[in-house]
Design a protein around this motif. Sequence first.
Motif, short mmCIF file in Angstrom:
data_model
loop_
_atom_site.label_atom_id
_atom_site.label_comp_id
_atom_site.label_asym_id
_atom_site.label_seq_id
_atom_site.Cartn_x
_atom_site.Cartn_y
_atom_site.Cartn_z
N ALA A 72 0.81 -1.22 0.00
CA ALA A 72 0.00 0.00 0.00
C ALA A 72 0.84 1.27 0.00
O ALA A 72 0.32 2.35 -0.30
N SER A 73 2.11 1.17 0.34
CA SER A 73 2.95 2.37 0.38
C SER A 73 3.83 2.50 -0.87
O SER A 73 4.70 3.36 -0.91
N ARG A 74 3.60 1.66 -1.86
CA ARG A 74 4.34 1.74 -3.12
C ARG A 74 3.89 2.95 -3.94
O ARG A 74 2.87 3.55 -3.64
N PRO A 75 4.61 3.25 -5.00
CA PRO A 75 4.15 4.33 -5.89
C PRO A 75 2.77 3.99 -6.48
O PRO A 75 2.40 2.82 -6.56
N PRO A 76 2.01 5.00 -6.88
CA PRO A 76 0.65 4.76 -7.39
C PRO A 76 0.62 3.73 -8.52
O PRO A 76 1.49 3.72 -9.39
N GLY A 77 -0.37 2.88 -8.45
CA GLY A 77 -0.56 1.84 -9.46
C GLY A 77 -1.67 0.91 -9.03
O GLY A 77 -2.34 1.12 -8.01
N LEU A 78 -1.88 -0.14 -9.81
CA LEU A 78 -2.97 -1.07 -9.54
C LEU A 78 -2.75 -1.84 -8.24
O LEU A 78 -3.69 -2.04 -7.46
#
Length: 144
Positions: free
Chosen positions: A20-26
Amino acid sequence: MSALGSGLAAVAGLAIALLASRPPGLLRAASRLLLNVLRSVPELVWAAILLVAAGLGPMPGTLALALHTTGVLGRLMAEALENAPPQTAQALRWAGASRWQVFAFATLPQAAPQLLSYTLYRWENNIRAATVLGVVGAGGSARC
Protein backbone atom coordinates in the motif's frame (compact mmCIF):
# COMPACT_ATOMS: atom_id res chain seq x y z
CA MET A 1 -7.10 -14.08 21.83
CA SER A 2 -5.86 -10.50 21.89
CA ALA A 3 -2.15 -11.36 21.79
CA LEU A 4 -2.44 -13.87 18.96
CA GLY A 5 -4.88 -11.70 17.01
CA SER A 6 -2.63 -8.67 17.39
CA GLY A 7 0.47 -10.64 16.40
CA LEU A 8 -1.18 -12.03 13.28
CA ALA A 9 -2.48 -8.57 12.41
CA ALA A 10 0.93 -6.95 12.85
CA VAL A 11 2.56 -9.40 10.43
CA ALA A 12 -0.27 -9.25 7.88
CA GLY A 13 -0.65 -5.48 8.28
CA LEU A 14 3.03 -4.87 7.59
CA ALA A 15 2.94 -7.14 4.53
CA ILE A 16 -0.06 -5.31 3.07
CA ALA A 17 1.37 -1.92 4.13
CA LEU A 18 4.45 -2.61 2.03
CA LEU A 19 2.20 -2.94 -1.00
CA ALA A 20 0.00 0.00 0.00
CA SER A 21 2.95 2.37 0.38
CA ARG A 22 4.34 1.74 -3.12
CA PRO A 23 4.15 4.33 -5.89
CA PRO A 24 0.65 4.76 -7.39
CA GLY A 25 -0.56 1.84 -9.46
CA LEU A 26 -2.97 -1.07 -9.54
CA LEU A 27 -1.21 -3.00 -6.76
CA ARG A 28 -1.29 -0.01 -4.44
CA ALA A 29 -4.97 0.66 -5.16
CA ALA A 30 -5.93 -2.99 -4.61
CA SER A 31 -4.03 -3.24 -1.32
CA ARG A 32 -5.54 0.01 -0.04
CA LEU A 33 -9.01 -1.24 -0.99
CA LEU A 34 -8.35 -4.47 0.92
CA LEU A 35 -7.23 -2.48 3.98
CA ASN A 36 -10.34 -0.30 3.77
CA VAL A 37 -12.63 -3.34 3.59
CA LEU A 38 -10.91 -5.08 6.52
CA ARG A 39 -10.97 -1.89 8.59
CA SER A 40 -14.57 -0.95 7.85
CA VAL A 41 -16.07 -4.19 9.19
CA PRO A 42 -16.20 -4.16 13.04
CA GLU A 43 -14.86 -7.04 15.13
CA LEU A 44 -18.37 -8.08 16.19
CA VAL A 45 -19.47 -8.49 12.57
CA TRP A 46 -16.32 -10.47 11.72
CA ALA A 47 -16.99 -12.61 14.80
CA ALA A 48 -20.59 -13.28 13.75
CA ILE A 49 -19.46 -14.33 10.27
CA LEU A 50 -16.69 -16.54 11.65
CA LEU A 51 -18.94 -18.05 14.33
CA VAL A 52 -21.19 -19.38 11.58
CA ALA A 53 -18.18 -20.70 9.66
CA ALA A 54 -16.11 -22.13 12.52
CA GLY A 55 -18.45 -22.52 15.49
CA LEU A 56 -17.85 -21.60 19.12
CA GLY A 57 -14.35 -21.35 20.49
CA PRO A 58 -11.44 -18.95 20.65
CA MET A 59 -10.57 -19.25 16.94
CA PRO A 60 -13.42 -17.08 15.56
CA GLY A 61 -12.69 -14.35 18.09
CA THR A 62 -8.98 -14.41 17.38
CA LEU A 63 -9.52 -14.26 13.63
CA ALA A 64 -12.11 -11.49 13.99
CA LEU A 65 -9.62 -9.39 15.95
CA ALA A 66 -6.87 -10.21 13.46
CA LEU A 67 -8.94 -9.27 10.40
CA HIS A 68 -10.13 -5.91 11.71
CA THR A 69 -6.76 -5.02 13.23
CA THR A 70 -4.96 -5.95 10.00
CA GLY A 71 -6.93 -3.24 8.24
CA VAL A 72 -6.24 -0.65 10.92
CA LEU A 73 -2.55 -1.48 11.35
CA GLY A 74 -1.98 -1.83 7.62
CA ARG A 75 -3.29 1.66 7.02
CA LEU A 76 -1.31 3.18 9.89
CA MET A 77 1.87 1.32 8.91
CA ALA A 78 1.55 2.35 5.25
CA GLU A 79 1.27 5.98 6.32
CA ALA A 80 4.29 5.64 8.62
CA LEU A 81 6.38 4.07 5.84
CA GLU A 82 5.34 6.76 3.37
CA ASN A 83 6.18 9.55 5.82
CA ALA A 84 9.66 8.29 6.74
CA PRO A 85 12.26 10.95 5.90
CA PRO A 86 13.66 10.18 2.43
CA GLN A 87 17.22 11.48 2.87
CA THR A 88 18.73 8.26 4.25
CA ALA A 89 16.97 6.11 1.66
CA GLN A 90 18.10 8.41 -1.11
CA ALA A 91 21.72 8.25 0.08
CA LEU A 92 21.62 4.45 0.10
CA ARG A 93 20.10 4.39 -3.41
CA TRP A 94 22.89 6.66 -4.67
CA ALA A 95 25.43 4.31 -3.08
CA GLY A 96 23.99 1.42 -5.09
CA ALA A 97 21.91 -0.36 -2.45
CA SER A 98 19.10 -2.65 -3.60
CA ARG A 99 15.44 -1.90 -2.93
CA TRP A 100 15.34 -4.33 0.04
CA GLN A 101 18.57 -2.95 1.49
CA VAL A 102 17.13 0.56 1.35
CA PHE A 103 14.01 -0.69 3.13
CA ALA A 104 15.91 -2.69 5.76
CA PHE A 105 18.54 -0.08 6.59
CA ALA A 106 16.79 3.25 5.98
CA THR A 107 13.00 3.17 5.89
CA LEU A 108 12.28 0.46 8.47
CA PRO A 109 14.59 1.79 11.21
CA GLN A 110 13.08 5.26 10.86
CA ALA A 111 9.49 3.99 10.93
CA ALA A 112 10.00 1.21 13.52
CA PRO A 113 9.15 3.29 16.62
CA GLN A 114 5.82 4.33 15.08
CA LEU A 115 5.10 0.78 13.88
CA LEU A 116 5.72 -0.61 17.37
CA SER A 117 3.66 2.14 18.99
CA TYR A 118 0.70 1.48 16.69
CA THR A 119 0.94 -2.27 17.28
CA LEU A 120 0.99 -1.92 21.07
CA TYR A 121 -1.92 0.53 20.96
CA ARG A 122 -4.01 -1.85 18.86
CA TRP A 123 -3.11 -4.71 21.22
CA GLU A 124 -4.52 -2.63 24.07
CA ASN A 125 -7.72 -2.10 22.08
CA ASN A 126 -7.88 -5.81 21.27
CA ILE A 127 -7.71 -6.72 24.96
CA ARG A 128 -10.95 -4.81 25.50
CA ALA A 129 -12.50 -6.15 22.29
CA ALA A 130 -11.61 -9.74 23.26
CA THR A 131 -13.66 -9.34 26.43
CA VAL A 132 -16.70 -8.29 24.43
CA LEU A 133 -16.20 -11.08 21.89
CA GLY A 134 -15.95 -13.60 24.73
CA VAL A 135 -19.29 -12.46 26.10
CA VAL A 136 -21.06 -12.94 22.75
CA GLY A 137 -19.63 -16.43 22.27
CA ALA A 138 -16.70 -15.82 19.97
CA GLY A 139 -14.20 -16.40 22.77
CA GLY A 140 -15.11 -19.87 23.85
CA SER A 141 -17.96 -22.17 24.62
CA ALA A 142 -20.40 -21.58 27.45
CA ARG A 143 -19.80 -25.02 28.98
CA CYS A 144 -18.83 -25.21 32.64
